[in-house]
Design a protein around this motif. Sequence first.
Motif, PDB file in Angstrom:
ATOM      1  N   TRP A  96      14.061  -6.302   0.657  1.00 22.10           N
ATOM      2  CA  TRP A  96      12.654  -6.724   0.649  1.00 22.10           C
ATOM      3  C   TRP A  96      11.937  -5.927   1.705  1.00 22.10           C
ATOM      4  CZ3 TRP A  96      10.013  -9.803  -2.600  1.00 22.10           C
ATOM      5  CH2 TRP A  96       8.724 -10.180  -2.234  1.00 22.10           C
ATOM      6  N   GLU A  97      10.787  -5.361   1.362  1.00 24.51           N
ATOM      7  CA  GLU A  97      10.064  -4.543   2.317  1.00 24.51           C
ATOM      8  C   GLU A  97       9.243  -5.410   3.264  1.00 24.51           C
ATOM      9  OE1 GLU A  97       7.819  -1.221   0.692  1.00 24.51           O
ATOM     10  OE2 GLU A  97       8.802  -1.643  -1.208  1.00 24.51           O
ATOM     11  N   LEU A  98       9.423  -5.176   4.569  1.00 27.39           N
ATOM     12  CA  LEU A  98       8.575  -5.842   5.542  1.00 27.39           C
ATOM     13  C   LEU A  98       7.129  -5.428   5.347  1.00 27.39           C
ATOM     14  CD1 LEU A  98       8.248  -7.568   8.083  1.00 27.39           C
ATOM     15  CD2 LEU A  98       8.777  -5.546   9.460  1.00 27.39           C
ATOM     16  N   LEU A  99       6.928  -4.206   4.849  1.00 22.44           N
ATOM     17  CA  LEU A  99       5.570  -3.712   4.652  1.00 22.44           C
ATOM     18  C   LEU A  99       4.866  -4.415   3.507  1.00 22.44           C
ATOM     19  CD1 LEU A  99       6.080   0.121   5.164  1.00 22.44           C
ATOM     20  CD2 LEU A  99       5.083  -1.520   6.763  1.00 22.44           C
ATOM     21  N   ASN A 100       5.608  -5.101   2.631  1.00 21.76           N
ATOM     22  CA  ASN A 100       4.967  -5.824   1.530  1.00 21.76           C
ATOM     23  C   ASN A 100       3.913  -6.784   2.050  1.00 21.76           C
ATOM     24  OD1 ASN A 100       5.930  -4.781  -0.790  1.00 21.76           O
ATOM     25  ND2 ASN A 100       7.387  -6.410  -1.216  1.00 21.76           N
ATOM     26  N   GLY A 101       4.293  -7.586   3.033  1.00 18.45           N
ATOM     27  CA  GLY A 101       3.352  -8.558   3.572  1.00 18.45           C
ATOM     28  C   GLY A 101       2.211  -7.907   4.318  1.00 18.45           C
ATOM     29  N   SER A 102       2.517  -6.834   5.061  1.00 23.92           N
ATOM     30  CA  SER A 102       1.478  -6.212   5.875  1.00 23.92           C
ATOM     31  C   SER A 102       0.432  -5.503   5.032  1.00 23.92           C
ATOM     32  CB  SER A 102       2.123  -5.212   6.856  1.00 23.92           C
ATOM     33  OG  SER A 102       2.767  -4.163   6.157  1.00 23.92           O
ATOM     34  N   ARG A 103       0.790  -5.085   3.784  1.00 30.98           N
ATOM     35  CA  ARG A 103      -0.187  -4.405   2.948  1.00 30.98           C
ATOM     36  C   ARG A 103      -1.215  -5.358   2.345  1.00 30.98           C
ATOM     37  NH1 ARG A 103       4.320  -1.707   0.030  1.00 30.98           N
ATOM     38  NH2 ARG A 103       4.854   0.189   1.148  1.00 30.98           N
ATOM     39  N   LEU A 104      -0.919  -6.639   2.343  1.00 32.43           N
ATOM     40  CA  LEU A 104      -1.783  -7.588   1.647  1.00 32.43           C
ATOM     41  C   LEU A 104      -3.173  -7.711   2.268  1.00 32.43           C
ATOM     42  CD1 LEU A 104       0.807 -10.356   0.841  1.00 32.43           C
ATOM     43  CD2 LEU A 104      -0.589  -9.168  -0.823  1.00 32.43           C
ATOM     44  N   TYR A 105      -3.324  -7.257   3.509  1.00 31.40           N
ATOM     45  CA  TYR A 105      -4.635  -7.368   4.149  1.00 31.40           C
ATOM     46  C   TYR A 105      -5.709  -6.610   3.389  1.00 31.40           C
ATOM     47  CZ  TYR A 105      -4.764  -2.552   5.762  1.00 31.40           C
ATOM     48  OH  TYR A 105      -4.823  -1.187   5.794  1.00 31.40           O
ATOM     49  N   ILE A 106      -5.292  -5.599   2.597  1.00 30.38           N
ATOM     50  CA  ILE A 106      -6.269  -4.744   1.936  1.00 30.38           C
ATOM     51  C   ILE A 106      -7.097  -5.503   0.904  1.00 30.38           C
ATOM     52  CG2 ILE A 106      -4.832  -2.692   2.242  1.00 30.38           C
ATOM     53  CD1 ILE A 106      -3.918  -2.951  -0.612  1.00 30.38           C
ATOM     54  N   GLY A 107      -6.563  -6.616   0.383  1.00 21.97           N
ATOM     55  CA  GLY A 107      -7.298  -7.342  -0.645  1.00 21.97           C
ATOM     56  C   GLY A 107      -8.275  -8.363  -0.105  1.00 21.97           C
ATOM     57  N   ILE A 108      -8.242  -8.628   1.214  1.00 16.53           N
ATOM     58  CA  ILE A 108      -9.111  -9.666   1.767  1.00 16.53           C
ATOM     59  C   ILE A 108     -10.583  -9.292   1.602  1.00 16.53           C
ATOM     60  CG2 ILE A 108      -9.799 -10.824   3.899  1.00 16.53           C
ATOM     61  CD1 ILE A 108      -6.901 -10.806   4.756  1.00 16.53           C
ATOM     62  N   ARG A 109     -10.924  -8.037   1.882  1.00 22.05           N
ATOM     63  CA  ARG A 109     -12.328  -7.621   1.738  1.00 22.05           C
ATOM     64  C   ARG A 109     -12.776  -7.715   0.287  1.00 22.05           C
ATOM     65  NH1 ARG A 109     -15.539  -3.317   0.393  1.00 22.05           N
ATOM     66  NH2 ARG A 109     -13.780  -2.035  -0.243  1.00 22.05           N
ATOM     67  N   LEU A 110     -11.896  -7.326  -0.639  1.00 21.55           N
ATOM     68  CA  LEU A 110     -12.257  -7.403  -2.051  1.00 21.55           C
ATOM     69  C   LEU A 110     -12.483  -8.852  -2.476  1.00 21.55           C
ATOM     70  CD1 LEU A 110      -9.842  -4.801  -3.701  1.00 21.55           C
ATOM     71  CD2 LEU A 110     -12.279  -4.532  -3.206  1.00 21.55           C
ATOM     72  N   GLU A 111     -11.619  -9.747  -2.032  1.00 27.06           N
ATOM     73  CA  GLU A 111     -11.778 -11.149  -2.413  1.00 27.06           C
ATOM     74  C   GLU A 111     -13.038 -11.750  -1.808  1.00 27.06           C
ATOM     75  OE1 GLU A 111      -9.382 -15.424  -2.348  1.00 27.06           O
ATOM     76  OE2 GLU A 111      -8.496 -13.660  -1.423  1.00 27.06           O
TER      77      GLU A 111
END
Length: 292
Positions: A96-111
């Motif tokens: 499991w990539e630790l980076l998976n969780g850290s990349r999720l910030y990119i969708g906050i602005r879109l949401e």
Amino acid sequence: MADPERGPPEKPRPNNYSYNSNQYYVGTSEAQWTSWLIPMFVVANIVVFIVAMIINNCPKHNLGFDGKCVAKFLGRLSFQPLKENPLFGPSSRTNWELLNGSRLYIGIRLEQQFGFIRVGIIYLLSGFGGSILSALFLQSNNISVGASGALFGLLGAMLSELITNWSIYTNKAAALLTLVVIIAINLAVGILPRVGNFAHIGGFLTGFLLGFIFLLRPQFGWIESRNLPANARVKSKHKAYQYVLVVVASALLIAGLTTGLVLLFKGENLNKHCGWCHYLSCVPTSKWRCRN
């Protein structure tokens, strides 16, 4: 009429009202949504990562062939040797990539700007598109799973949102350069072992096309002009090129997903038709191996 994502319509605001969600965007009188879907994904990814690390238990199961566990002071949560997993995570059996969780910030602005329904659709369909491309490039029946394709879909949607709403951004070159650098860095991570980069690429392309369809913004001044006399209003909500991009993106998306599904159900393996494509997913070096 009430918006199912935003709730009841707000009262008219003064003409000089604006907000600025980032330094590149020209403010308008549109209200922001409260972001909850993407933060929920962040929490879910962190929980799954912790569970995977507990199950992995590097100090107990690592045989030492690839080196010692990283950060052994964490106990069961310590990482596999970097030669086996350079992404600071568990072994291949519980990868499991630790980076998976850290990349999720990119969708906050879109949401915040477009609401959870549109962003949720992009997230799910991007994951579907990424899974199709990943399945078409399977090697030795090693199945890749994870949320990376959906996350890269959000990155692709951010890029297409910038392109289709180009006229309402101020520092256009700076915004484009910043986003391209972020995308390039994230795609470059895909050449490391234990990463399904074809899922990243498929999700990115799917999200890129979906962004043209779902993330249109009214041209600058249209919302404010609704409070002006009829002869002073901006006549069209969107520009002509935005409609063209919607049509082209819709056609490419339908054609791409249909073709991918047909090839998948026919049992095609695209590695047989592309001898070098496997390097898009992993590049072997002296520091790590691209083993099955």
